[in-house]
Design an enzyme around this catalytic site. Structure first.
Site, PDB file in Angstrom:
ATOM      1  N   CYS A   1     -12.065  -8.385  22.492  1.00  0.00           N
ATOM      2  CA  CYS A   1     -11.309  -7.722  21.417  1.00  0.00           C
ATOM      3  C   CYS A   1     -10.159  -6.900  21.990  1.00  0.00           C
ATOM      4  O   CYS A   1      -9.513  -6.147  21.248  1.00  0.00           O
ATOM      5  CB  CYS A   1     -12.236  -6.837  20.584  1.00  0.00           C
ATOM      6  SG  CYS A   1     -13.010  -5.496  21.521  1.00  0.00           S
TER       7      CYS A   1
ATOM      8  N   GLU B   1     -28.803  -6.615  25.966  1.00  0.00           N
ATOM      9  CA  GLU B   1     -28.087  -5.560  25.239  1.00  0.00           C
ATOM     10  C   GLU B   1     -28.698  -4.212  25.601  1.00  0.00           C
ATOM     11  O   GLU B   1     -29.920  -4.070  25.666  1.00  0.00           O
ATOM     12  CB  GLU B   1     -28.174  -5.802  23.726  1.00  0.00           C
ATOM     13  CG  GLU B   1     -27.704  -4.669  22.852  1.00  0.00           C
ATOM     14  CD  GLU B   1     -26.242  -4.309  23.065  1.00  0.00           C
ATOM     15  OE1 GLU B   1     -25.957  -3.098  23.195  1.00  0.00           O
ATOM     16  OE2 GLU B   1     -25.390  -5.232  23.128  1.00  0.00           O
TER      17      GLU B   1
ATOM     18  N   GLN C   1     -19.862  -7.847  12.580  1.00  0.00           N
ATOM     19  CA  GLN C   1     -18.419  -8.107  12.568  1.00  0.00           C
ATOM     20  C   GLN C   1     -17.831  -7.698  11.219  1.00  0.00           C
ATOM     21  O   GLN C   1     -18.373  -8.035  10.158  1.00  0.00           O
ATOM     22  CB  GLN C   1     -18.150  -9.590  12.820  1.00  0.00           C
ATOM     23  CG  GLN C   1     -18.470 -10.055  14.225  1.00  0.00           C
ATOM     24  CD  GLN C   1     -17.415  -9.642  15.248  1.00  0.00           C
ATOM     25  OE1 GLN C   1     -16.420  -9.016  14.912  1.00  0.00           O
ATOM     26  NE2 GLN C   1     -17.654  -9.992  16.502  1.00  0.00           N
TER      27      GLN C   1
ATOM     28  N   CYS D   1      -4.167   0.384   8.852  1.00  0.00           N
ATOM     29  CA  CYS D   1      -3.487  -0.897   9.129  1.00  0.00           C
ATOM     30  C   CYS D   1      -1.986  -0.640   9.086  1.00  0.00           C
ATOM     31  O   CYS D   1      -1.438  -0.291   8.062  1.00  0.00           O
ATOM     32  CB  CYS D   1      -3.917  -1.980   8.143  1.00  0.00           C
ATOM     33  SG  CYS D   1      -3.839  -1.539   6.405  1.00  0.00           S
TER      34      CYS D   1
ATOM     35  N   CYS E   1      -7.878   1.412  -0.984  1.00  0.00           N
ATOM     36  CA  CYS E   1      -7.614   0.784   0.319  1.00  0.00           C
ATOM     37  C   CYS E   1      -7.604  -0.726   0.102  1.00  0.00           C
ATOM     38  O   CYS E   1      -8.602  -1.299  -0.364  1.00  0.00           O
ATOM     39  CB  CYS E   1      -8.683   1.174   1.336  1.00  0.00           C
ATOM     40  SG  CYS E   1      -8.427   0.383   2.943  1.00  0.00           S
TER      41      CYS E   1
ATOM     42  N   CYS F   1      -0.991   6.247   6.937  1.00  0.00           N
ATOM     43  CA  CYS F   1      -2.387   6.010   7.278  1.00  0.00           C
ATOM     44  C   CYS F   1      -2.474   5.276   8.611  1.00  0.00           C
ATOM     45  O   CYS F   1      -1.648   4.424   8.920  1.00  0.00           O
ATOM     46  CB  CYS F   1      -3.034   5.178   6.167  1.00  0.00           C
ATOM     47  SG  CYS F   1      -4.676   4.581   6.560  1.00  0.00           S
TER      48      CYS F   1
ATOM     49  N   TYR G   1     -24.086  -8.605  26.561  1.00  0.00           N
ATOM     50  CA  TYR G   1     -23.596  -7.697  25.518  1.00  0.00           C
ATOM     51  C   TYR G   1     -23.844  -8.327  24.145  1.00  0.00           C
ATOM     52  O   TYR G   1     -22.950  -8.409  23.306  1.00  0.00           O
ATOM     53  CB  TYR G   1     -22.097  -7.399  25.688  1.00  0.00           C
ATOM     54  CG  TYR G   1     -21.679  -6.954  27.064  1.00  0.00           C
ATOM     55  CD1 TYR G   1     -21.732  -5.617  27.444  1.00  0.00           C
ATOM     56  CD2 TYR G   1     -21.207  -7.883  27.998  1.00  0.00           C
ATOM     57  CE1 TYR G   1     -21.333  -5.215  28.722  1.00  0.00           C
ATOM     58  CE2 TYR G   1     -20.803  -7.494  29.268  1.00  0.00           C
ATOM     59  CZ  TYR G   1     -20.873  -6.161  29.624  1.00  0.00           C
ATOM     60  OH  TYR G   1     -20.462  -5.767  30.879  1.00  0.00           O
TER      61      TYR G   1
ATOM     62  N   ASP H   1     -19.442 -11.019  25.775  1.00  0.00           N
ATOM     63  CA  ASP H   1     -18.732 -10.400  24.649  1.00  0.00           C
ATOM     64  C   ASP H   1     -18.794  -8.883  24.814  1.00  0.00           C
ATOM     65  O   ASP H   1     -19.514  -8.184  24.098  1.00  0.00           O
ATOM     66  CB  ASP H   1     -19.369 -10.841  23.329  1.00  0.00           C
ATOM     67  CG  ASP H   1     -18.601 -10.322  22.107  1.00  0.00           C
ATOM     68  OD1 ASP H   1     -17.488  -9.801  22.287  1.00  0.00           O
ATOM     69  OD2 ASP H   1     -19.144 -10.423  20.993  1.00  0.00           O
TER      70      ASP H   1
ATOM     71  N   CYS I   1       0.841  -1.197   0.000  1.00  0.00           N
ATOM     72  CA  CYS I   1       0.000   0.000   0.000  1.00  0.00           C
ATOM     73  C   CYS I   1       0.876   1.247   0.000  1.00  0.00           C
ATOM     74  O   CYS I   1       1.782   1.383   0.835  1.00  0.00           O
ATOM     75  CB  CYS I   1      -0.910  -0.008   1.220  1.00  0.00           C
ATOM     76  SG  CYS I   1      -1.935   1.466   1.369  1.00  0.00           S
TER      77      CYS I   1
END
Length: 462
Positions: A420, A348, A298, A82, A174, A79, A327, A393, A73
């Site tokens: 995460c 939730e 996701q 990533c 991208c 950027c 969650y 989660d 990239c």
């Protein structure tokens, strides 16, 4: 050695910190160096000196690491999207696993837990099903662009440079979104630049064009374009919708989210349907999910299936268990487990997510799931039946301590914790290890070329 700001040093990078920066040591002092990987030897200039660490910027590559790749990239290194394209993928996975282990040991003070090798993503490019591109009247120029001096600096649509909120890289392609997304982005750029409406200023908070959000269905190869503007001007936006639908047959939905709020969030105060459907559908395993512009889903569809397969394996359901899903969001995990459970109850706090979860149950003909809306701290106390399996989660910040206390008091025999964020995973597990044995943890890579990693922990009641 006394290190001072502005000093130049030759350093050997020996590790990578959680957050993606390389680590070198000078007489025991950690020096963090962005854009480096282990076994790089670099000359750096110290740009920040604190009591317990320093930060350096590379001014010369002396010997590059054998794990270093040429990033494909052109925006790599500038950027913030990533940041690990220059690190070969097997090493990315190894360091992500290390970050989970280190967090457990240093934050949670938990040792000896089996942490398996990270499950890789099938695709390491073109894997993201959602991208948000910001508009700005201040364009950040790459060094190569500064040299020729021919670029418009008063318009950009793309991604932010780390450390600046008002300047945006004008991205033409991208690589972590499907290829057609870049073509759609370039058509939108040409239209916006040629329109009579001004681009939004992230400092002045004046202007019209604010964001472009693209969603892609991996299962059906269909797209949604969500155009976010500062005011409701159908006359300005509808021609863009017409152009997109005419030029790209894969686009089946164009909507306009409108927000006058100053917050830099690509969510409208209200939504105006323009052309096509108001949602697209995607599949995780055998289940189909409807995704509207502002739904949570996701971002790596194929990776989500691998993640949920681990959750299902760790839950080890026989068809007789009641499952409590904390969650639960739009209900994707609960729905994925529904065929192996007696019943699933999801909790939730976001009402719109609960409505999406109920709709997704109807789409898939599922009758053994129910979803409750409200703060978990309040709703959990009203759950009369103790579940055999609890799924947790939480968001990146992890669980509230009151929720941890309620979970421990409810005492489900099995907990599957999906995280995460290794740091908050370690913190929350530390609060439960007096009551639960952490049997194993499986990292799952959903975000190649970033330092982010999902982890699934299997907990057994002591």
């Amino acid at each position: 050695m006394i290190i001072k700001k502005g000093q130049e040093l030759d350093l050997d990078v020996t590790d990578i910190a959680f957050g993606g920066k390389g680590i070198a040591k000078v007489d025991g002092l950690a020096v963090f160096v962005d854009q480096t990987v282990p076994l790089d030897r670099v000359r750096v200039r110290i740009v920040r000196k604190k009591k317990n660490y320093a930060e350096g910027r590379v001014i010369e590559w002396i010997t590059p690491s054998p794990h270093r790749l040429a990033a494909p990239c052109r925006y790599s290194g500038f950027c913030g999207g990533c940041k690990w394209q220059f690190l070969d993928y097997p090493m990315q996975l190894a360091y992500k696993r290390r970050h989970v282990v280190d967090s457990l040991e240093h934050i949670g003070l938990i040792k000896g837990v089996p942490v398996h090798p990270a499950i890789p993503s099938d695709a390491i490019y073109e894997y993201r099903n959602k991208m948000e591109f910001s508009c700005s009247d201040r364009r950040w120029l790459l060094p190569s662009e500064m040299a020729d001096g021919s670029h418009d600096t008063e318009f950009a649509i793309g991604l932010h440079v780390p450390g600046t909120f008002h300047k945006v890289l004008d991205i033409e392609a991208c690589l972590i979104q499907p290829r057609l997304g870049s073509a759609i982005l370039n058509t939108v750029r040409a239209f916006m630049k040629g329109s009579a409406m001004p681009v939004y200023g992230l400092k002045s908070h004046e202007g019209f064009w604010r964001f472009l959000m693209l969603r892609h269905s991996a299962a059906h190869d269909r797209w949604m374009a969500n155009i976010i503007t500062a005011s409701d001007r159908r006359d300005a936006v509808y021609p863009l919708a017409e152009r997109l639908m005419a030029e790209f047959p894969a686009i089946v939905s164009v909507v306009n989210n409108v927000t006058a709020r100053k917050a830099g969030i690509a969510v409208g105060e209200f939504e105006v349907p323009l052309l096509g459907n108001t949602a697209i559908r995607d599949c995780i395993g055998p289940y189909e999910f409807e995704i509207s512009a502002n739904s949570f889903f996701q971002t790596n569809t194929r990776g989500a299936e691998k993640l949920y397969d681990v959750v299902k394996a760790y839950a080890a359901l026989t068809g007789c268990e009641t499952v409590l899903d904390l969650y639960c969001g739009t209900g994707t995990i609960g729905i994925y487990l529904s065929d192996a459970a007696r019943s699933v109850t999801g909790i939730e706090i976001v009402e719109s997510a609960v409505m999406d979860a109920r709709k997704n149950c109807r789409i898939n003909g599922i009758g053994n799931c129910r979803f409750l809306s409200g703060d978990i701290r309040g709703v959990l106390s009203g759950i009369a039946e103790k579940p055999e399996v609890m799924i947790i989660d939480p968001p990146r910040v992890g669980m509230h301590q009151d929720v941890v206390r309620q979970v421990v008091e409810m005492a489900p025999p099995k907990i599957v914790y999906v995280s995460c964020n290794p740091a908050t995973l370690a913190r929350d597990l530390a609060l439960m290890v007096g009551h639960y044995h952490v049997a194993e943890i499986q990292p799952v890579d959903m975000f190649p070329h970033t330092f982010h990693i999902e982890s699934v922990a299997r907990l057994i009641r002591k």
